[in-house]
Motif scaffolding. Structure first.
Motif, PDB file in Angstrom:
ATOM      1  N   THR A   1       0.836  -1.207   0.000  1.00 31.36           N
ATOM      2  CA  THR A   1       0.000   0.000   0.000  1.00 31.36           C
ATOM      3  C   THR A   1       0.864   1.247   0.000  1.00 31.36           C
ATOM      4  N   GLY A   2       1.889   1.246   0.827  1.00 27.53           N
ATOM      5  CA  GLY A   2       2.783   2.403   0.875  1.00 27.53           C
ATOM      6  C   GLY A   2       3.537   2.614  -0.423  1.00 27.53           C
ATOM      7  N   VAL A   3       3.961   1.520  -1.051  1.00 28.18           N
ATOM      8  CA  VAL A   3       4.655   1.639  -2.339  1.00 28.18           C
ATOM      9  C   VAL A   3       3.741   2.298  -3.367  1.00 28.18           C
ATOM     10  N   ALA A   4       2.483   1.834  -3.433  1.00 30.96           N
ATOM     11  CA  ALA A   4       1.534   2.414  -4.386  1.00 30.96           C
ATOM     12  C   ALA A   4       1.299   3.899  -4.096  1.00 30.96           C
ATOM     13  N   CYS A   5       1.165   4.247  -2.818  1.00 34.37           N
ATOM     14  CA  CYS A   5       0.963   5.657  -2.454  1.00 34.37           C
ATOM     15  C   CYS A   5       2.198   6.489  -2.801  1.00 34.37           C
ATOM     16  N   GLY A   6       3.384   5.915  -2.559  1.00 32.61           N
ATOM     17  CA  GLY A   6       4.601   6.632  -2.901  1.00 32.61           C
ATOM     18  C   GLY A   6       4.723   6.882  -4.386  1.00 32.61           C
ATOM     19  N   LEU A   7       4.350   5.887  -5.196  1.00 32.18           N
ATOM     20  CA  LEU A   7       4.360   6.071  -6.646  1.00 32.18           C
ATOM     21  C   LEU A   7       3.335   7.132  -7.063  1.00 32.18           C
TER      22      LEU A   7
ATOM     23  N   SER B   1       7.387   2.597   3.562  1.00 29.12           N
ATOM     24  CA  SER B   1       7.610   2.205   2.164  1.00 29.12           C
ATOM     25  C   SER B   1       7.286   3.344   1.207  1.00 29.12           C
ATOM     26  N   ALA B   2       6.280   4.162   1.543  1.00 26.58           N
ATOM     27  CA  ALA B   2       5.973   5.330   0.703  1.00 26.58           C
ATOM     28  C   ALA B   2       7.142   6.306   0.705  1.00 26.58           C
ATOM     29  N   LEU B   3       7.722   6.482   1.881  1.00 28.82           N
ATOM     30  CA  LEU B   3       8.862   7.391   1.995  1.00 28.82           C
ATOM     31  C   LEU B   3      10.063   6.866   1.221  1.00 28.82           C
ATOM     32  N   LEU B   4      10.347   5.572   1.369  1.00 32.34           N
ATOM     33  CA  LEU B   4      11.520   4.996   0.716  1.00 32.34           C
ATOM     34  C   LEU B   4      11.403   5.024  -0.800  1.00 32.34           C
ATOM     35  N   ILE B   5      10.190   4.817  -1.332  1.00 33.04           N
ATOM     36  CA  ILE B   5      10.028   4.778  -2.784  1.00 33.04           C
ATOM     37  C   ILE B   5      10.097   6.169  -3.399  1.00 33.04           C
ATOM     38  N   SER B   6       9.712   7.178  -2.634  1.00 37.17           N
ATOM     39  CA  SER B   6       9.688   8.538  -3.183  1.00 37.17           C
ATOM     40  C   SER B   6      10.910   9.367  -2.802  1.00 37.17           C
TER      41      SER B   6
ATOM     42  N   LEU C   1      14.898  13.857  -2.960  1.00 38.51           N
ATOM     43  CA  LEU C   1      16.191  14.448  -2.600  1.00 38.51           C
ATOM     44  C   LEU C   1      16.921  14.967  -3.833  1.00 38.51           C
ATOM     45  N   ALA C   2      16.800  14.227  -4.940  1.00 33.68           N
ATOM     46  CA  ALA C   2      17.489  14.641  -6.161  1.00 33.68           C
ATOM     47  C   ALA C   2      16.946  15.968  -6.685  1.00 33.68           C
ATOM     48  N   ILE C   3      15.617  16.132  -6.668  1.00 34.06           N
ATOM     49  CA  ILE C   3      15.036  17.377  -7.173  1.00 34.06           C
ATOM     50  C   ILE C   3      15.314  18.523  -6.202  1.00 34.06           C
ATOM     51  N   ALA C   4      15.349  18.233  -4.896  1.00 38.53           N
ATOM     52  CA  ALA C   4      15.657  19.279  -3.914  1.00 38.53           C
ATOM     53  C   ALA C   4      17.098  19.760  -4.080  1.00 38.53           C
ATOM     54  N   ARG C   5      17.972  18.834  -4.415  1.00 40.03           N
ATOM     55  CA  ARG C   5      19.367  19.214  -4.620  1.00 40.03           C
ATOM     56  C   ARG C   5      19.531  20.007  -5.916  1.00 40.03           C
ATOM     57  N   ALA C   6      18.830  19.581  -6.967  1.00 36.29           N
ATOM     58  CA  ALA C   6      18.971  20.266  -8.256  1.00 36.29           C
ATOM     59  C   ALA C   6      18.210  21.586  -8.287  1.00 36.29           C
TER      60      ALA C   6
END
Length: 553
Positions: free
Chosen positions: A168-174, A214-219, A224-229
């Motif tokens: 469920t968390g993976v789906a929400c993260g996606l 799992s939502a946090l880990l997938i997203s 972090l990449a967009i926050a850095r860029a």
């Protein structure tokens, strides 16, 4: 052998409805041209982290929806089919998940297959599911989240429940990666009535941290990449795209509270006759079968949520049609066993709808119709015929089912077939020459390709120019639209030319080469052209107007 023929029939019907028409319908602006061009630019630049639109930063949505479209264009190439295939792929997976959940609820293969078929044939699902927007993708992730939660809720072991919550968390993260934080709120809102009714609050609180993890880990990697860029991405995306769009008084696409009710009704065609009974029986059976309460919450709660929001679009309630299709399928199977008159009523509604639309196109909007309502020009008889065929097909299938509703009712799934095959040829020139810029761009392509600078006063048209010409250096004249934020960056300011500054800009830049200005003129044909320096050549087709300025030393 019979099951093989049945499967082949389903695949052929799917291909005719969802695959065959994709390439032959022109792209609509602003939505389809926008998503086509953003993915093209990602592929061209190799930057899959920061979305750009006409080479400007574009922070309205996260990145996963673009990635799906990127892969589609990477596989199928620079075609309309590739632009739309991501939506079709997502809606197809949603249909398979819908069938899976229907089987888990009732252990009936007929209900499961019918639920998927009903979902794919609903007018709302078909219309949005073959249109290049992100809503089919967010529908996929919400459907996956709801299926995963049900998997967790019905698991017999702690390990099974943990696995369901992690999925469920993976789906929400996606979903967050596709359209933002709304993907976290919608599943919670949708399951709330069932959780309260079944008194599962303690269980949810116990396992919910797994879903959050799992939502946090997938997203997190892309976040972090967009926050850095782009350090200001999340500030803009949260406040402008979430708070302002859904809550502010000046939110985009404002509409009344009841806006989604007619959309739900019309969107349920060709199964509208079954809708009241499906909802009523679902409510009556919520105690005996807890799954019906789960489905009702999934329909009603997101619908209420979007109804309360200030900004509304008809595509937003697309996720509600997955549970609705299951309720409709289960109700239809019961009706087929009892021979209820409701199936005949459904056929009659489809027949009436087809005939009314046939009359509207052939008698009102046609050139010989009332001048006030005429949409087609005198030379567009073939288009009128195509439009009539689209709805004659709907009415013909409805009549076929009406003559023996007890045995033929399920053929209503083919009612949209005429729309799939003929509606692309029935679009009036007035609409094409305002909303589908591909044909005009193709007609003036040599003039555009020889231009050093290309400007337009409409972002959607600009996206169409960039997509067709495969060049993203389109300048915006007078109107910044949704690219206003990207234009504020230092490197973006030169890409906007104000109306009052155009004459001076033209005098300076035509020294570098030819300049083309493609305008989408207002419906009332304002004096836009009179306010501009005289062009060396002009070409107009409907509301599209091309002004060409030759180079001068």
């Amino acid at each position: 052998m019979k099951s093989a023929k049945y499967a082949i029939s389903l695949l052929v019907g799917f291909a005719l409805l969802y695959l065959l028409p994709l390439e032959w319908r022109s792209l609509w602006q602003p939505d389809e041209t926008r998503y086509a061009e953003i993915s093209r630019e990602m592929l061209a630049s190799g930057n899959w982290v920061v979305p750009h639109f006409l080479d400007l930063r574009y922070f309205e949505k996260p990145v996963l929806g673009y990635w799906i479209n990127n892969l589609s264009q990477l596989i199928f190439g620079h075609h309309n089919f590739a632009v739309r295939f991501g939506a079709v792929f997502s809606i197809t997976l949603s249909a398979l998940l819908t069938g899976w959940l229907a089987f888990r609820l009732w252990r009936d293969k007929t209900v499961a297959v019918l639920a998927a078929v009903i979902f794919l044939s609903c007018l709302e699902v078909y219309g949005v599911g073959t249109y290049a927007v992100l809503d089919p993708m967010i529908t996929l992730w919400l459907t996956a989240a709801m299926c995963s939660f049900w998997l967790a809720a019905t698991a017999k072991t702690a390990r099974g429940k943990a696995g369901g919550y992690l999925l469920t968390g993976v789906a929400c993260g996606l979903g967050v990666l596709t359209k933002g934080f709304l993907s976290l709120a919608l599943p919670v809102i949708a399951v709330l009535p069932w959780v309260i009714g079944q008194k599962r609050g303690k269980e949810v609180l116990l396992f919910a941290p797994l879903a959050m993890l799992s939502a946090l880990l997938i997203s997190l990697p892309w976040a972090l990449a967009i926050a850095r860029a782009e350090p200001d991405f999340w500030h803009y995306f949260f406040w402008v795209e979430h708070i302002q769009r859904f809550a502010d008084e000046d939110a985009q696409h404002k509409a009344p509270f009841w806006y989604y009710l007619p959309i739900l009704i019309v969107g349920s065609l060709p199964w509208l006759g079954l809708l009241p009974g499906a909802l009523r029986h679902g409510w009556q059976g919520r105690q005996a079968q807890s799954g019906t309460l789960y489905l009702l919450g999934w329909v009603v709660m997101p619908l209420l949520f979007f109804s309360c929001a200030k900004g509304k679009l008809l595509t937003y309630i697309l996720p509600c049609f997955a549970p609705l299709a299951i309720l409709l399928a289960q109700h239809a199977v019961q009706l087929a066993q009892t021979g209820a008159k409701t199936l005949r009523i459904n056929s009659a509604i489809n027949l009436l709808f087809g005939l009314l639309c046939l009359l509207l196109v052939g008698g009102v909007l046609a050139p010989w119709g009332p001048p006030r309502y005429t949409l087609y020009s005198a030379h567009e008889t073939r288009k009128v015929v195509a439009g009539c065929l689209a709805f004659a097909c709907w009415a013909g299938i409805a009549l076929f089912t009406l003559r023996n509703s007890a045995k033929r009712w399920f053929w209503a799934a083919l009612c949209p077939l005429g729309l799939a095959l003929f509606v692309g040829s029935a679009i009036p020139d007035k609409v094409i020459n305002a909303k589908q810029p591909q044909a005009f761009i193709a007609a003036v392509r040599p003039q555009l390709e020889s231009s050093r600078f290309i400007l337009t006063n409409n972002v959607g048209v600009g996206a169409g120019l960039a997509w067709e010409l495969q060049r993203s250096d389109i300048h915006l004249y007078d109107q910044a639209g949704e690219l206003d934020y990207g234009l504020r960056y230092p490197e973006g300011k030169a890409r906007y030319v104000a109306r009052e500054a155009f004459a001076a800009w033209l005098a300076e830049h035509r020294q570098q080469g030819k300049i083309a200005l493609l305008l989408l003129v207002p419906r009332e044909q304002a004096e836009e052209e009179d306010l501009l320096p005289p062009a060396d050549r002009r070409t107009q087709q409907g509301r599209f107007l091309l002004l060409e300025y030759d180079p001068r030393p």
